[in-house]
Design a protein around this motif. Structure first.
Motif, PDB file in Angstrom:
ATOM      1  N   LEU A  21     -18.286   0.305 -32.811  1.00 53.26           N
ATOM      2  CA  LEU A  21     -18.644   1.541 -33.113  1.00 53.26           C
ATOM      3  C   LEU A  21     -17.625   2.597 -32.563  1.00 53.26           C
ATOM      4  CD1 LEU A  21     -20.851   3.339 -34.580  1.00 53.26           C
ATOM      5  CD2 LEU A  21     -21.971   3.679 -32.269  1.00 53.26           C
ATOM      6  N   LEU A  22     -16.810   2.298 -31.754  1.00 53.68           N
ATOM      7  CA  LEU A  22     -15.735   3.124 -31.193  1.00 53.68           C
ATOM      8  C   LEU A  22     -14.607   3.075 -32.208  1.00 53.68           C
ATOM      9  CD1 LEU A  22     -15.788   2.802 -27.398  1.00 53.68           C
ATOM     10  CD2 LEU A  22     -16.838   4.812 -28.576  1.00 53.68           C
ATOM     11  N   ASN A  23     -14.393   1.846 -32.475  1.00 63.01           N
ATOM     12  CA  ASN A  23     -13.158   1.621 -33.461  1.00 63.01           C
ATOM     13  C   ASN A  23     -13.487   1.985 -34.713  1.00 63.01           C
ATOM     14  OD1 ASN A  23     -11.238   0.394 -31.724  1.00 63.01           O
ATOM     15  ND2 ASN A  23     -12.556  -1.739 -31.834  1.00 63.01           N
ATOM     16  N   PHE A  24     -14.979   2.139 -35.030  1.00 64.84           N
ATOM     17  CA  PHE A  24     -15.213   2.415 -36.459  1.00 64.84           C
ATOM     18  C   PHE A  24     -14.940   4.010 -36.454  1.00 64.84           C
ATOM     19  CE2 PHE A  24     -18.572   4.759 -39.072  1.00 64.84           C
ATOM     20  CZ  PHE A  24     -18.502   4.328 -40.195  1.00 64.84           C
ATOM     21  N   THR A  25     -14.951   4.819 -35.545  1.00 60.62           N
ATOM     22  CA  THR A  25     -14.683   6.402 -35.524  1.00 60.62           C
ATOM     23  C   THR A  25     -13.450   6.608 -35.152  1.00 60.62           C
ATOM     24  OG1 THR A  25     -15.728   6.663 -33.280  1.00 60.62           O
ATOM     25  CG2 THR A  25     -17.341   6.848 -35.005  1.00 60.62           C
ATOM     26  N   ASP A  26     -12.669   5.730 -34.389  1.00 63.12           N
ATOM     27  CA  ASP A  26     -11.595   6.396 -34.056  1.00 63.12           C
ATOM     28  C   ASP A  26     -10.521   5.396 -33.773  1.00 63.12           C
ATOM     29  OD1 ASP A  26      -9.684   8.418 -33.240  1.00 63.12           O
ATOM     30  OD2 ASP A  26      -9.975   7.910 -31.103  1.00 63.12           O
ATOM     31  N   GLY A  27     -10.604   4.049 -34.328  1.00 57.38           N
ATOM     32  CA  GLY A  27      -9.762   2.819 -34.332  1.00 57.38           C
ATOM     33  C   GLY A  27      -8.732   2.921 -35.479  1.00 57.38           C
ATOM     34  N   LEU A  28      -8.269   1.851 -35.516  1.00 57.88           N
ATOM     35  CA  LEU A  28      -7.172   1.715 -36.685  1.00 57.88           C
ATOM     36  C   LEU A  28      -7.706   1.681 -37.968  1.00 57.88           C
ATOM     37  CD1 LEU A  28      -4.235   0.821 -37.232  1.00 57.88           C
ATOM     38  CD2 LEU A  28      -4.872  -1.494 -37.322  1.00 57.88           C
ATOM     39  N   TRP A  29      -8.819   0.913 -38.328  1.00 60.07           N
ATOM     40  CA  TRP A  29      -9.383   1.144 -39.629  1.00 60.07           C
ATOM     41  C   TRP A  29     -10.058   2.493 -40.017  1.00 60.07           C
ATOM     42  CZ3 TRP A  29      -8.517  -2.836 -42.687  1.00 60.07           C
ATOM     43  CH2 TRP A  29      -8.302  -4.061 -41.922  1.00 60.07           C
ATOM     44  N   SER A  30     -10.363   3.286 -38.753  1.00 64.60           N
ATOM     45  CA  SER A  30     -10.905   4.451 -39.333  1.00 64.60           C
ATOM     46  C   SER A  30      -9.660   5.521 -39.985  1.00 64.60           C
ATOM     47  CB  SER A  30     -11.375   5.443 -37.994  1.00 64.60           C
ATOM     48  OG  SER A  30     -10.216   5.686 -37.159  1.00 64.60           O
ATOM     49  N   CYS A  31      -8.366   5.031 -39.512  1.00 61.99           N
ATOM     50  CA  CYS A  31      -7.381   5.938 -40.226  1.00 61.99           C
ATOM     51  C   CYS A  31      -6.997   5.430 -41.673  1.00 61.99           C
ATOM     52  CB  CYS A  31      -6.002   5.525 -39.500  1.00 61.99           C
ATOM     53  SG  CYS A  31      -6.063   6.078 -37.428  1.00 61.99           S
ATOM     54  N   CYS A  32      -7.417   4.434 -42.145  1.00 57.49           N
ATOM     55  CA  CYS A  32      -7.535   4.195 -43.735  1.00 57.49           C
ATOM     56  C   CYS A  32      -8.270   5.166 -44.405  1.00 57.49           C
ATOM     57  CB  CYS A  32      -7.963   2.767 -44.055  1.00 57.49           C
ATOM     58  SG  CYS A  32      -6.915   1.652 -42.822  1.00 57.49           S
ATOM     59  N   GLY A  33      -7.610   5.740 -45.450  1.00 60.91           N
ATOM     60  CA  GLY A  33      -8.352   6.897 -46.080  1.00 60.91           C
ATOM     61  C   GLY A  33      -8.215   7.912 -45.810  1.00 60.91           C
ATOM     62  N   SER A  34      -8.643   9.198 -46.204  1.00 61.06           N
ATOM     63  CA  SER A  34      -8.424  10.483 -45.849  1.00 61.06           C
ATOM     64  C   SER A  34      -9.561  11.405 -46.114  1.00 61.06           C
ATOM     65  CB  SER A  34      -7.221  10.909 -46.627  1.00 61.06           C
ATOM     66  OG  SER A  34      -7.392  11.321 -47.812  1.00 61.06           O
ATOM     67  N   GLU A  35      -9.559  12.454 -45.591  1.00 64.29           N
ATOM     68  CA  GLU A  35     -10.751  13.604 -45.724  1.00 64.29           C
ATOM     69  C   GLU A  35     -12.108  12.890 -45.466  1.00 64.29           C
ATOM     70  OE1 GLU A  35     -10.919  17.347 -48.768  1.00 64.29           O
ATOM     71  OE2 GLU A  35      -9.504  15.791 -49.181  1.00 64.29           O
ATOM     72  N   ARG A  36     -12.098  12.534 -44.365  1.00 66.45           N
ATOM     73  CA  ARG A  36     -13.557  11.939 -44.132  1.00 66.45           C
ATOM     74  C   ARG A  36     -14.095  12.747 -42.754  1.00 66.45           C
ATOM     75  NH1 ARG A  36     -11.526   6.547 -44.375  1.00 66.45           N
ATOM     76  NH2 ARG A  36     -12.061   5.472 -45.965  1.00 66.45           N
ATOM     77  N   ILE A  37     -15.226  12.914 -42.872  1.00 71.84           N
ATOM     78  CA  ILE A  37     -16.058  13.496 -41.679  1.00 71.84           C
ATOM     79  C   ILE A  37     -17.215  12.607 -41.134  1.00 71.84           C
ATOM     80  CG2 ILE A  37     -17.786  15.352 -40.960  1.00 71.84           C
ATOM     81  CD1 ILE A  37     -16.248  17.515 -42.907  1.00 71.84           C
ATOM     82  N   PHE A  38     -16.993  12.548 -39.885  1.00 68.92           N
ATOM     83  CA  PHE A  38     -17.870  11.635 -39.143  1.00 68.92           C
ATOM     84  C   PHE A  38     -19.097  12.630 -38.487  1.00 68.92           C
ATOM     85  CE2 PHE A  38     -14.599   8.931 -39.448  1.00 68.92           C
ATOM     86  CZ  PHE A  38     -15.082   7.660 -39.798  1.00 68.92           C
ATOM     87  N   VAL A  39     -20.549  12.517 -38.682  1.00 68.20           N
ATOM     88  CA  VAL A  39     -21.384  13.211 -38.111  1.00 68.20           C
ATOM     89  C   VAL A  39     -22.542  12.313 -37.297  1.00 68.20           C
ATOM     90  CG1 VAL A  39     -23.295  15.043 -38.438  1.00 68.20           C
ATOM     91  CG2 VAL A  39     -21.204  14.881 -39.938  1.00 68.20           C
TER      92      VAL A  39
END
Length: 301
Positions: A143-161
């Motif tokens: 879950l930590l990698n999901f929000t701030d890991g390498l894969w979370s940097c793929c794509g852009s203009e995303r908001i996590f709530v």
């Protein structure tokens, strides 16, 4: 919600949506995290809908209990589009994401080398430290990698709530900047928020009862959901709605203040009992020491 807090959030959202040049220049991933926490009925889910409407973003509502492992979670992230809000509601109830400090502390108190490996497994989030690929659970690490890991940097203009009623149950690693950048406390209904509700639901400004309402609203600790339901029920009779609201606010404020006074009296009584027991113990020790001195004197004679 409180107008000042609402404007602060709107400014932050607008800065994010218009910040492509800033994120490219600084080399940061174009994403942002918001933690909404507070008692039930304070508008956390409504806030997410308002954010999406304000920005014109899509919403992905992620149910963690339906995701089997970290790989599946990663695949879901890759399928989300830009200009989207990824939501995990009641994250403290979804999977076991407890505070690792407490787990490690209890493991340390038990002692033993095996407990070290158990604590390490808990820090990875896995049950027993096994691989998550074939397991049926998401790990904290996943879950930590999901929000701030390498894969979370793929794509852009995303908001996590993330939303939660019990922020103290969450691991601090989930809450740090870079994952949950802005922490928004959704509080009980305040006086400025109540004025907006009265205007929206009834089209009234409170009239001559403003001062009475303002005096009890904070003490009553009434949620916006409860206030809204009361106003909806009596929306055909505005005077009745305001009068009933004021009555309920006074009752709740009196009940809460009475309960707090009772708790304060109990605490005071407990303190007195502890002090009296200490004084009694000290007097007893002084008496025993005097008695022993008398016995020693008799023996010497």
């Amino acid at each position: 919600m409180d107008p000042a807090k609402k404007l602060e959030i709107m400014r932050d959202l607008r800065d994010f949506a218009e910040g492509q040049e800033f994120y490219q220049r600084t080399g940061r991933a174009w994403k942002r995290g918001y933690l909404l926490y507070g008692p039930p009925g304070t508008g956390k889910s409504s806030m997410i809908a308002a954010m999406a409407n304000f920005l014109g973003y899509d919403i992905y509502d992620l149910e963690l209990t339906e995701v089997h492992n970290n790989s599946e979670l990663r695949k879901l992230l890759m399928k989300t589009s830009s200009k989207s809000i990824i939501v995990i509601e009641d994250i403290d109830c979804s999977i076991n994401l407890g505070n690792r400090k407490k787990s490690c502390s209890s493991a340390g108190n038990r002692g033993g080398s095996s407990n070290f490996y158990e604590a390490a497994a808990e820090m990875r989030g896995g049950a027993g430290g096994g691989s998550d690929e074939g397991g049926n659970s998401i790990t904290l690490s996943g879950l930590l990698n999901f929000t701030d890991g390498l894969w979370s940097c793929c794509g852009s203009e995303r908001i996590f709530v993330f939303t939660t009623n019990h922020v103290e149950k969450l691991d601090p690693a989930l809450l740090r900047s870079g994952r949950m950048d802005m922490h928004i406390f959704m509080s009980y209904c305040s006086f400025p928020a109540l004025k907006i509700l009265l205007k929206n639901y009834l089209g009234v400004d409170g009239g001559g009862v403003w001062k009475e309402i303002e005096a009890v609203i904070d003490k009553a600790e009434m949620t916006p959901a409860d206030v809204s339901e009361l106003l909806i029920k009596n929306r055909r009779d505005k005077d009745k709605a305001v009068a009933e609201l004021l009555e309920i606010l006074k009752e709740r404020a009196a009940a809460r203040c009475g309960g707090r006074r009772y708790e304060a009296v109990e605490e005071e009584q407990e303190k007195r009992a502890v002090e009296e027991s200490k004084e009694g113990a000290e007097e007893g020790s002084e008496f025993s020491s005097e008695k022993s001195e008398e016995e020693d004197d008799e023996k010497i004679k």
